[in-house]
Motif scaffolding. Structure first.
Motif, PDB file in Angstrom:
ATOM      1  N   HIS A 198     -10.806   2.557  -3.478  1.00 11.10           N
ATOM      2  CA  HIS A 198     -11.068   1.539  -4.498  1.00 11.10           C
ATOM      3  C   HIS A 198      -9.825   1.274  -5.350  1.00 11.10           C
ATOM      4  CE1 HIS A 198     -13.250  -0.878  -7.393  1.00 11.10           C
ATOM      5  NE2 HIS A 198     -12.762  -0.108  -8.358  1.00 11.10           N
ATOM      6  N   ASP A 199      -9.151   2.343  -5.774  1.00  7.60           N
ATOM      7  CA  ASP A 199      -7.933   2.165  -6.570  1.00  7.60           C
ATOM      8  C   ASP A 199      -6.875   1.389  -5.799  1.00  7.60           C
ATOM      9  OD1 ASP A 199      -9.075   3.604  -8.661  1.00  7.60           O
ATOM     10  OD2 ASP A 199      -8.080   5.488  -8.116  1.00  7.60           O
ATOM     11  N   LEU A 200      -6.695   1.746  -4.525  1.00  7.28           N
ATOM     12  CA  LEU A 200      -5.694   1.049  -3.713  1.00  7.28           C
ATOM     13  C   LEU A 200      -6.082  -0.404  -3.467  1.00  7.28           C
ATOM     14  CD1 LEU A 200      -4.877   3.924  -1.238  1.00  7.28           C
ATOM     15  CD2 LEU A 200      -3.309   2.919  -2.917  1.00  7.28           C
ATOM     16  N   ALA A 201      -7.365  -0.652  -3.299  1.00  9.84           N
ATOM     17  CA  ALA A 201      -7.819  -2.038  -3.130  1.00  9.84           C
ATOM     18  C   ALA A 201      -7.457  -2.867  -4.360  1.00  9.84           C
ATOM     19  CB  ALA A 201      -9.324  -2.065  -2.869  1.00  9.84           C
ATOM     20  N   GLN A 202      -7.699  -2.312  -5.535  1.00  9.99           N
ATOM     21  CA  GLN A 202      -7.372  -3.041  -6.762  1.00  9.99           C
ATOM     22  C   GLN A 202      -5.864  -3.247  -6.912  1.00  9.99           C
ATOM     23  OE1 GLN A 202      -9.471  -0.799  -9.828  1.00  9.99           O
ATOM     24  NE2 GLN A 202     -10.926  -2.493  -9.957  1.00  9.99           N
ATOM     25  N   LEU A 203      -5.095  -2.203  -6.630  1.00 12.54           N
ATOM     26  CA  LEU A 203      -3.643  -2.297  -6.777  1.00 12.54           C
ATOM     27  C   LEU A 203      -3.024  -3.316  -5.826  1.00 12.54           C
ATOM     28  CD1 LEU A 203      -2.825   1.506  -7.159  1.00 12.54           C
ATOM     29  CD2 LEU A 203      -2.432  -0.266  -8.898  1.00 12.54           C
ATOM     30  N   THR A 204      -3.645  -3.514  -4.656  1.00 11.81           N
ATOM     31  CA  THR A 204      -3.106  -4.430  -3.644  1.00 11.81           C
ATOM     32  C   THR A 204      -3.841  -5.768  -3.597  1.00 11.81           C
ATOM     33  OG1 THR A 204      -4.463  -3.429  -1.912  1.00 11.81           O
ATOM     34  CG2 THR A 204      -2.216  -2.553  -2.200  1.00 11.81           C
TER      35      THR A 204
ATOM     36  N   GLN B 288       6.588   7.105   4.473  1.00 10.67           N
ATOM     37  CA  GLN B 288       7.662   7.182   3.476  1.00 10.67           C
ATOM     38  C   GLN B 288       8.931   6.512   3.989  1.00 10.67           C
ATOM     39  OE1 GLN B 288       7.695   7.736   0.424  1.00 10.67           O
ATOM     40  NE2 GLN B 288       6.437   9.481  -0.152  1.00 10.67           N
ATOM     41  N   THR B 289       9.229   6.727   5.257  1.00 14.02           N
ATOM     42  CA  THR B 289      10.421   6.112   5.851  1.00 14.02           C
ATOM     43  C   THR B 289      10.307   4.592   5.828  1.00 14.02           C
ATOM     44  OG1 THR B 289      10.760   8.047   7.247  1.00 14.02           O
ATOM     45  CG2 THR B 289      11.821   6.002   7.953  1.00 14.02           C
ATOM     46  N   VAL B 290       9.152   4.076   6.227  1.00 14.13           N
ATOM     47  CA  VAL B 290       8.922   2.624   6.232  1.00 14.13           C
ATOM     48  C   VAL B 290       8.955   2.084   4.805  1.00 14.13           C
ATOM     49  CG1 VAL B 290       7.240   0.815   6.768  1.00 14.13           C
ATOM     50  CG2 VAL B 290       7.660   2.657   8.416  1.00 14.13           C
ATOM     51  N   ARG B 291       8.334   2.803   3.878  1.00 17.84           N
ATOM     52  CA  ARG B 291       8.319   2.375   2.475  1.00 17.84           C
ATOM     53  C   ARG B 291       9.733   2.279   1.916  1.00 17.84           C
ATOM     54  NH1 ARG B 291       9.836   3.961  -1.967  1.00 17.84           N
ATOM     55  NH2 ARG B 291      10.339   6.011  -1.139  1.00 17.84           N
ATOM     56  N   ALA B 292      10.531   3.298   2.145  1.00 20.91           N
ATOM     57  CA  ALA B 292      11.892   3.317   1.598  1.00 20.91           C
ATOM     58  C   ALA B 292      12.744   2.180   2.160  1.00 20.91           C
ATOM     59  CB  ALA B 292      12.550   4.668   1.871  1.00 20.91           C
TER      60      ALA B 292
ATOM     61  N   THR C  95       0.840  -1.203   0.000  1.00 19.00           N
ATOM     62  CA  THR C  95       0.000   0.000   0.000  1.00 19.00           C
ATOM     63  C   THR C  95       0.874   1.251   0.000  1.00 19.00           C
ATOM     64  OG1 THR C  95      -1.810  -1.119   1.137  1.00 19.00           O
ATOM     65  CG2 THR C  95      -1.733   1.296   1.313  1.00 19.00           C
ATOM     66  N   LEU C  96       1.888   1.274   0.846  1.00 19.31           N
ATOM     67  CA  LEU C  96       2.796   2.424   0.892  1.00 19.31           C
ATOM     68  C   LEU C  96       3.496   2.608  -0.448  1.00 19.31           C
ATOM     69  CD1 LEU C  96       4.356   1.864   4.432  1.00 19.31           C
ATOM     70  CD2 LEU C  96       2.554   3.504   3.795  1.00 19.31           C
ATOM     71  N   ARG C  97       3.894   1.523  -1.043  1.00 21.00           N
ATOM     72  CA  ARG C  97       4.567   1.567  -2.347  1.00 21.00           C
ATOM     73  C   ARG C  97       3.648   2.152  -3.412  1.00 21.00           C
ATOM     74  NH1 ARG C  97       5.799  -2.911  -6.350  1.00 21.00           N
ATOM     75  NH2 ARG C  97       4.090  -3.933  -5.303  1.00 21.00           N
ATOM     76  N   HIS C  98       2.401   1.708  -3.428  1.00 20.84           N
ATOM     77  CA  HIS C  98       1.458   2.216  -4.427  1.00 20.84           C
ATOM     78  C   HIS C  98       1.081   3.668  -4.154  1.00 20.84           C
ATOM     79  CE1 HIS C  98       1.052  -1.325  -6.818  1.00 20.84           C
ATOM     80  NE2 HIS C  98       0.764  -2.066  -5.756  1.00 20.84           N
ATOM     81  N   LEU C  99       0.955   4.059  -2.894  1.00 23.13           N
ATOM     82  CA  LEU C  99       0.660   5.461  -2.594  1.00 23.13           C
ATOM     83  C   LEU C  99       1.824   6.366  -2.973  1.00 23.13           C
ATOM     84  CD1 LEU C  99      -1.353   5.541   0.738  1.00 23.13           C
ATOM     85  CD2 LEU C  99      -2.020   6.438  -1.492  1.00 23.13           C
ATOM     86  N   HIS C 100       3.029   5.858  -2.864  1.00 24.66           N
ATOM     87  CA  HIS C 100       4.200   6.621  -3.304  1.00 24.66           C
ATOM     88  C   HIS C 100       4.111   6.886  -4.809  1.00 24.66           C
ATOM     89  CE1 HIS C 100       8.355   7.987  -3.421  1.00 24.66           C
ATOM     90  NE2 HIS C 100       8.596   7.116  -4.385  1.00 24.66           N
ATOM     91  N   ARG C 101       3.670   5.888  -5.561  1.00 23.29           N
ATOM     92  CA  ARG C 101       3.564   6.005  -7.017  1.00 23.29           C
ATOM     93  C   ARG C 101       2.283   6.720  -7.457  1.00 23.29           C
ATOM     94  NH1 ARG C 101       5.286  -0.168  -8.443  1.00 23.29           N
ATOM     95  NH2 ARG C 101       7.497   0.060  -7.996  1.00 23.29           N
TER      96      ARG C 101
END
Length: 139
Positions: free
Chosen positions: A52-58, A97-101, A39-45
């Motif tokens: 709904h978009d995040l649900a589909q992406l994950t 962002q810190t956790v994602r990186a 989720t963090l990765r997709h929100l970064h992008r």
């Protein structure tokens, strides 16, 4: 000897399962699950993505992702912001962002170990073949 489609399909599933287990282990001490990091990765992008978009992406249902997002908001990893009309958008926080990186560094290390037996041309070829498979309808 040619492999059957069933054998190849199982090999793809085994690689995916191996990556899932390795990512889960690599992310454990960051306090996030694989789907939370994803989720963090997709929100970064995709900043300001909808639930709904995040649900589909994950690969989650809207309901399951809503529960996940609520937990991530409570932990300070993401925030909800107003969108157009009644829409709610999501953004990654500084903590997220810190956790994602850090999670990305760990995921990269897992993938590097996993694909170590392939040279760069073989990695490209594998990617091209998987894109070709994904371009074919299965419905």
């Amino acid at each position: 000897m040619a492999r059957s489609l069933s054998e190849v399909g199982l090999l793809v599933k085994r690689v995916q399962h191996r990556h899932h287990r390795a990512f889960t282990a690599a992310l454990a001490d960051l306090g996030v699950s694989l789907v939370q990091w994803d989720t963090l990765r997709h929100l970064h992008r995709h900043p300001d993505a909808s639930l709904h978009d995040l649900a589909q992406l994950t690969f989650q249902t809207d309901q399951a992702f809503g529960t996940l997002a609520t937990r991530m908001v409570a932990r300070g990893l993401i925030e909800r912001v107003p969108g157009p009309g009644r829409a709610v958008r999501h953004r990654i926080t500084e903590k997220g962002q810190t956790v994602r990186a850090e999670g990305q560094k760990r995921a990269n290390a897992v993938l590097k170990r996993s694909f170590a037996g392939l040279n760069p041309e073989q990695v490209d070829q594998l990617g091209e073949l998987l894109e070709l498979v994904l371009s074919q309808p299965v419905d």
